[in-house]
Scaffold this motif. Sequence first.
Motif, PDB file in Angstrom:
ATOM      1  N   UNK A   5      -0.489   5.365  12.888  1.00 26.76           N
ATOM      2  CA  UNK A   5      -1.782   5.150  12.258  1.00 26.76           C
ATOM      3  C   UNK A   5      -1.901   6.030  11.022  1.00 26.76           C
ATOM      4  N   UNK A   6      -2.321   5.430   9.930  1.00 27.37           N
ATOM      5  CA  UNK A   6      -2.524   6.148   8.677  1.00 27.37           C
ATOM      6  C   UNK A   6      -4.011   6.390   8.498  1.00 27.37           C
ATOM      7  N   UNK A   7      -4.416   7.658   8.485  1.00 28.31           N
ATOM      8  CA  UNK A   7      -5.819   7.987   8.320  1.00 28.31           C
ATOM      9  C   UNK A   7      -6.322   7.708   6.922  1.00 28.31           C
ATOM     10  N   UNK A  36       3.575  -0.390   0.084  1.00 25.51           N
ATOM     11  CA  UNK A  36       4.311  -1.045   1.166  1.00 25.51           C
ATOM     12  C   UNK A  36       5.718  -1.431   0.729  1.00 25.51           C
ATOM     13  N   UNK A  37       5.858  -2.053  -0.433  1.00 27.71           N
ATOM     14  CA  UNK A  37       7.196  -2.485  -0.842  1.00 27.71           C
ATOM     15  C   UNK A  37       8.080  -1.305  -1.207  1.00 27.71           C
ATOM     16  N   UNK A  38       7.470  -0.177  -1.613  1.00 28.16           N
ATOM     17  CA  UNK A  38       8.245   1.028  -1.893  1.00 28.16           C
ATOM     18  C   UNK A  38       8.598   1.800  -0.633  1.00 28.16           C
ATOM     19  N   UNK A  39       7.980   1.446   0.483  1.00 27.45           N
ATOM     20  CA  UNK A  39       8.274   2.137   1.732  1.00 27.45           C
ATOM     21  C   UNK A  39       7.413   3.355   1.978  1.00 27.45           C
ATOM     22  N   UNK A  40       6.486   3.639   1.085  1.00 21.20           N
ATOM     23  CA  UNK A  40       5.622   4.803   1.310  1.00 21.20           C
ATOM     24  C   UNK A  40       4.598   4.529   2.405  1.00 21.20           C
ATOM     25  N   UNK A  41       4.273   3.266   2.642  1.00 25.24           N
ATOM     26  CA  UNK A  41       3.574   2.853   3.858  1.00 25.24           C
ATOM     27  C   UNK A  41       4.569   2.014   4.645  1.00 25.24           C
ATOM     28  N   UNK A  42       5.201   2.578   5.670  1.00 29.60           N
ATOM     29  CA  UNK A  42       6.245   1.847   6.401  1.00 29.60           C
ATOM     30  C   UNK A  42       5.691   0.625   7.125  1.00 29.60           C
ATOM     31  N   UNK A  43       6.554  -0.367   7.294  1.00 29.87           N
ATOM     32  CA  UNK A  43       6.196  -1.548   8.067  1.00 29.87           C
ATOM     33  C   UNK A  43       5.764  -1.118   9.470  1.00 29.87           C
ATOM     34  N   UNK A  44       4.688  -1.710   9.960  1.00 30.37           N
ATOM     35  CA  UNK A  44       4.176  -1.384  11.282  1.00 30.37           C
ATOM     36  C   UNK A  44       3.095  -0.321  11.281  1.00 30.37           C
TER      37      UNK A  44
END
Length: 480
Positions: A5-7, A36-44
């Motif tokens: 979970x991302x606060x 998201x596409x850069x991976x800074x917000x990982x999938x899931x």
Amino acid sequence: MTARRLGAASLESLLGEWRNGGAANEDLADRLRLLMVDGRIPVGTRLPAERELAARLSVSRTTVASTYGRLRSAGYLASQQGSGSEARLPQHPFGRPAAGMEAPDTIDLTKAAMPCAPQVAPAVLRAAEQLPLFAADWDYDAVGLPHLRQAIADRYTAQGLPTEPDEILVTIGAQHAIGLLARVLVSRGDRVVIEAPTYPHAQRAFIEAGARLVPVSVTADGGWDAEALQHAFERTNPQLAYLMPDFHNPTGASMSAAERDRMLRAAARQGTTVLVDETTAELDIDRDGVDSRFVPVSAGDTGATVVNVGSIGKTVWGGLRIGWIRADRSLVARLVAARSSLDLGTPILEQLAVAELMPELDEIIAARRVQLRRSRDRVEELLAGRFPTWQVPHVAGGLAVWVGLGQPVSSALTLTARTSGLVMAAGPWFGSDGAFERFLRVPITYPVDTLERAVERLHAAWLAVGGARRPVMPSASTLV
């Protein structure tokens, strides 16, 4: 498995300056998609609830609901009643498609890495022939094959840093080494000095270890802020400092001998361990007026504790996942003991292949320098011709050029470039809190013809976002 979970506060930090002059829901959707596409917000990853994020960003809940709706429609979010919204990636050519799903003509410049050296295939065949000799006694190897550790130690010794094999731990690449060191040396709440910008995966390893990061500025033209670096040691009493003093990634800067000595003495006074990332250190191209012979960072007479990390990933091939840590024997023992909860050892066949390659390493690196010089010179020429307002530093070595765009448009530029089949890492990928929107890393590791096509696509994207005029983020509809 419970989703991460991302606060709202953490997401606000990642977003940085997300407003770009358009409708708030479009600007916010564009920035979230880039993360998201850069991976800074990982999938899931589970995003904050609409009401929570709206309050944190001082926008209406309707704005956040509309943003999430746009991302769901484009395939970037999956939502279930009562479970929230989780990050996803659509199967389309300019996001992050699954392996083998890329568009045929996509140019991916997100990796600053050299292609496989021609010596690798013969070395692997020779290693395979040796495998029966090791099959009976070697399987889960948490330390490293003795003759490979000896070869790595001998190379350090030849370069001016006397080393014994039991001061070497062989790892699954440099990133594994950094993560292992972070796990052993850093406790939650410890401060870690880190360069800004920096290698993003190292930064993530320290964050996951619970570190409180202390960033120190590095620029392509000025290098390290020496005063700030010394003050960072004195003010924060850090447990660890992660530094790349030779051909820093991404700026290409290198520390002078005087700067290294000053840094090490400041670290010694505070009892700070200095973790030196030397993965690109031997890739000099033309250090004008300076002895280009690589000398590993050592404590010398400073009293500092220095740990060196290296690998063959940047010099030989990233597909051979072999790296190493050079440290004192007691730390090596601690690292070996800690490995069992992370991995069960380094692959034997790959170690045998790298041991075969070690006598050829100087020859390989010499060829890499020729390749890098050719591509570096061409990239500088292309960027100067197509982007006369950009600041393009002349790098003396390393794998990339850290370009100054003159405007905070790196995210807009890279998102737009994806629509024409060019994938690049935006400047903020190398920092935190949305920093480095005025910069773009351009690798010099690709064939010249690939770089020429990439610059043409980058130029088209630059024109699309307005060039020297006020930039406009691409709408969500252009990325579906």
